[in-house]
Design a protein around this motif. Sequence first.
Motif, PDB file in Angstrom:
ATOM      1  N   SER A 264      34.700  49.369  65.762  1.00  0.00           N
ATOM      2  CA  SER A 264      33.677  50.268  65.312  1.00  0.00           C
ATOM      3  C   SER A 264      34.127  51.748  65.526  1.00  0.00           C
ATOM      4  N   GLY A 265      35.066  52.399  66.455  1.00  0.00           N
ATOM      5  CA  GLY A 265      35.422  53.372  66.426  1.00  0.00           C
ATOM      6  C   GLY A 265      35.256  54.027  68.047  1.00  0.00           C
ATOM      7  N   GLU A 266      34.236  53.152  68.606  1.00  0.00           N
ATOM      8  CA  GLU A 266      33.589  53.415  69.850  1.00  0.00           C
ATOM      9  C   GLU A 266      34.758  53.867  71.081  1.00  0.00           C
ATOM     10  N   LEU A 267      35.863  52.870  70.946  1.00  0.00           N
ATOM     11  CA  LEU A 267      37.048  53.154  71.797  1.00  0.00           C
ATOM     12  C   LEU A 267      38.299  53.250  70.876  1.00  0.00           C
ATOM     13  N   ILE A 268      39.456  53.608  71.211  1.00  0.00           N
ATOM     14  CA  ILE A 268      40.572  53.898  70.550  1.00  0.00           C
ATOM     15  C   ILE A 268      41.546  53.650  71.462  1.00  0.00           C
ATOM     16  N   ILE A 269      42.722  53.199  71.048  1.00  0.00           N
ATOM     17  CA  ILE A 269      43.928  52.982  71.467  1.00  0.00           C
ATOM     18  C   ILE A 269      44.889  54.134  71.293  1.00  0.00           C
ATOM     19  N   PRO A 270      45.079  55.036  72.213  1.00  0.00           N
ATOM     20  CA  PRO A 270      45.641  56.318  72.217  1.00  0.00           C
ATOM     21  C   PRO A 270      47.378  56.349  72.189  1.00  0.00           C
ATOM     22  N   PHE A 271      47.924  55.255  72.409  1.00  0.00           N
ATOM     23  CA  PHE A 271      49.187  55.085  72.405  1.00  0.00           C
ATOM     24  C   PHE A 271      49.867  54.072  71.457  1.00  0.00           C
ATOM     25  N   THR A 272      50.834  54.194  70.594  1.00  0.00           N
ATOM     26  CA  THR A 272      50.998  53.451  69.481  1.00  0.00           C
ATOM     27  C   THR A 272      52.490  52.476  70.204  1.00  0.00           C
ATOM     28  N   ASN A 273      52.729  51.106  69.672  1.00  0.00           N
ATOM     29  CA  ASN A 273      53.843  50.362  70.348  1.00  0.00           C
ATOM     30  C   ASN A 273      53.628  50.408  71.867  1.00  0.00           C
ATOM     31  N   MET A 274      52.563  50.580  72.706  1.00  0.00           N
ATOM     32  CA  MET A 274      52.451  50.053  73.852  1.00  0.00           C
ATOM     33  C   MET A 274      51.665  49.123  74.206  1.00  0.00           C
ATOM     34  N   THR A 275      51.674  48.118  73.608  1.00  0.00           N
ATOM     35  CA  THR A 275      50.769  46.639  73.814  1.00  0.00           C
ATOM     36  C   THR A 275      51.739  46.001  74.587  1.00  0.00           C
ATOM     37  N   LEU A 276      51.223  45.331  75.587  1.00  0.00           N
ATOM     38  CA  LEU A 276      51.870  44.383  76.651  1.00  0.00           C
ATOM     39  C   LEU A 276      51.211  42.811  76.378  1.00  0.00           C
ATOM     40  N   PRO A 277      52.175  42.043  75.998  1.00  0.00           N
ATOM     41  CA  PRO A 277      51.514  40.494  76.269  1.00  0.00           C
ATOM     42  C   PRO A 277      51.159  40.055  77.796  1.00  0.00           C
ATOM     43  N   CYS A 278      50.240  39.448  77.746  1.00  0.00           N
ATOM     44  CA  CYS A 278      49.497  39.044  79.419  1.00  0.00           C
ATOM     45  C   CYS A 278      50.488  37.812  79.569  1.00  0.00           C
ATOM     46  N   GLU A 279      50.739  37.674  80.811  1.00  0.00           N
ATOM     47  CA  GLU A 279      51.204  36.653  81.590  1.00  0.00           C
ATOM     48  C   GLU A 279      49.983  35.471  81.478  1.00  0.00           C
ATOM     49  N   HIS A 280      48.858  35.829  81.683  1.00  0.00           N
ATOM     50  CA  HIS A 280      47.680  35.191  81.724  1.00  0.00           C
ATOM     51  C   HIS A 280      47.302  34.703  80.393  1.00  0.00           C
ATOM     52  N   CYS A 281      46.328  33.689  80.222  1.00  0.00           N
ATOM     53  CA  CYS A 281      45.658  33.182  79.032  1.00  0.00           C
ATOM     54  C   CYS A 281      44.545  32.578  79.210  1.00  0.00           C
ATOM     55  N   TYR A 282      43.708  32.637  78.036  1.00  0.00           N
ATOM     56  CA  TYR A 282      42.430  31.720  78.101  1.00  0.00           C
ATOM     57  C   TYR A 282      42.601  30.404  78.074  1.00  0.00           C
ATOM     58  N   PHE A 283      42.195  29.477  78.970  1.00  0.00           N
ATOM     59  CA  PHE A 283      42.096  28.067  79.297  1.00  0.00           C
ATOM     60  C   PHE A 283      41.001  27.335  79.165  1.00  0.00           C
ATOM     61  N   VAL A 284      40.541  26.139  78.465  1.00  0.00           N
ATOM     62  CA  VAL A 284      39.475  25.468  78.896  1.00  0.00           C
ATOM     63  C   VAL A 284      39.649  24.306  79.769  1.00  0.00           C
ATOM     64  N   SER A 285      38.812  24.065  80.859  1.00  0.00           N
ATOM     65  CA  SER A 285      39.010  23.141  81.781  1.00  0.00           C
ATOM     66  C   SER A 285      37.915  22.199  81.641  1.00  0.00           C
ATOM     67  N   THR A 286      38.398  20.834  81.757  1.00  0.00           N
ATOM     68  CA  THR A 286      37.186  19.681  81.784  1.00  0.00           C
ATOM     69  C   THR A 286      37.865  18.774  82.666  1.00  0.00           C
ATOM     70  N   ILE A 287      36.813  17.715  82.952  1.00  0.00           N
ATOM     71  CA  ILE A 287      37.203  16.569  83.888  1.00  0.00           C
ATOM     72  C   ILE A 287      37.875  15.354  82.925  1.00  0.00           C
ATOM     73  N   SER A 288      39.472  15.108  83.474  1.00  0.00           N
ATOM     74  CA  SER A 288      40.060  14.255  82.680  1.00  0.00           C
ATOM     75  C   SER A 288      39.310  12.963  82.322  1.00  0.00           C
ATOM     76  N   GLU A 289      38.728  12.429  83.207  1.00  0.00           N
ATOM     77  CA  GLU A 289      37.806  11.125  83.023  1.00  0.00           C
ATOM     78  C   GLU A 289      36.421  11.312  82.196  1.00  0.00           C
ATOM     79  N   ARG A 290      36.130  12.466  81.821  1.00  0.00           N
ATOM     80  CA  ARG A 290      34.717  12.690  81.118  1.00  0.00           C
ATOM     81  C   ARG A 290      35.299  13.445  79.823  1.00  0.00           C
ATOM     82  N   GLN A 291      36.129  12.940  78.884  1.00  0.00           N
ATOM     83  CA  GLN A 291      36.341  13.607  77.622  1.00  0.00           C
ATOM     84  C   GLN A 291      35.292  12.986  76.570  1.00  0.00           C
ATOM     85  N   TRP A 292      34.243  13.098  76.900  1.00  0.00           N
ATOM     86  CA  TRP A 292      33.031  12.530  75.891  1.00  0.00           C
ATOM     87  C   TRP A 292      33.319  13.373  74.643  1.00  0.00           C
TER      88      TRP A 292
END
Length: 309
Positions: A264-292
Amino acid sequence: MFPNKKYSQRANPLTSYQFSRLHTFECVARHLSFSLAAEELSITPSAVSHRINLLEKELGFLLFQRFHRRITLTPEGERMQWSLSNSFDALTQEILDIKNRELTGTLTIYSHPSIVQCLLIPRIGEFIAQYPTIHLNILTGQENINLANRGVDLALYFGLLPSGKQLDETFMSESMVPICTAQYAKTHDLYNAPENLAHCTLLHDRYNSGEDEWLTWAQHFDLGLDTDSKSMEFDRSDLAVLAATQHLGVAMGRLNLVQDWIKSGELIIPFTNMTLPCEHCYFVSTISERQWPKIIAFKQWMMKIEPLV
């Protein structure tokens, strides 16, 4: 083989109460009448009274106060009625789920607020359209919870993938990059000049699993930036981003969470080629015995989501 006597003595105490008596109690509590309960159960009022008396004797406390022409629940009876009502409702829902292959009913999801606001809400309409008979109950919080104790079917997190008793599966990776408004970048001469961050207010998401994202980013690009000299701290990444939209400083943005603001242009990335992959990730957590089926359906839907970056 006969059941072990010692094991039987350690069984759940509720198993010693006949379900017919609990059902009878639920009917009486709902009607506040022995005669109306007897009519519903197709037994005599004396049989209803007998069952309630036996149940009270087994429990060791009164469920009803008896008056000349009416009865009322005791405080203990009110608690029993509340518990039974919830249990019967849950059992009814389970039966409906089974009959409908469990692709119906309530699915309770827990997640960090930033993920719900920025990642889940913009996409959840697709899941609703695909599974219109599943009712979503979305809860938010900052801590990682025990799903079984909170009545939660699955949780969505951002962090290091744990190795615990629950089933945790990655569904999206992430990268981080500084973001701010165009006005702020112009005022502080930031365009492709990361060294000028030294004169800016850095907006920190301090909750993120104890990681200082600004420090990690600055060290990776060998900037020698003092990340604490002039800063503002938040316990949610979306609040740091919101502060950036108000020209309060530069936030460390997660690209999948901030794409709408960038597009939307409300925010900008002021630096080029300075994106860093995260060590963290998005993950989904469920109970193993309840895979309904309805849990599996949501997990499969999450896994198919294309990252916004």
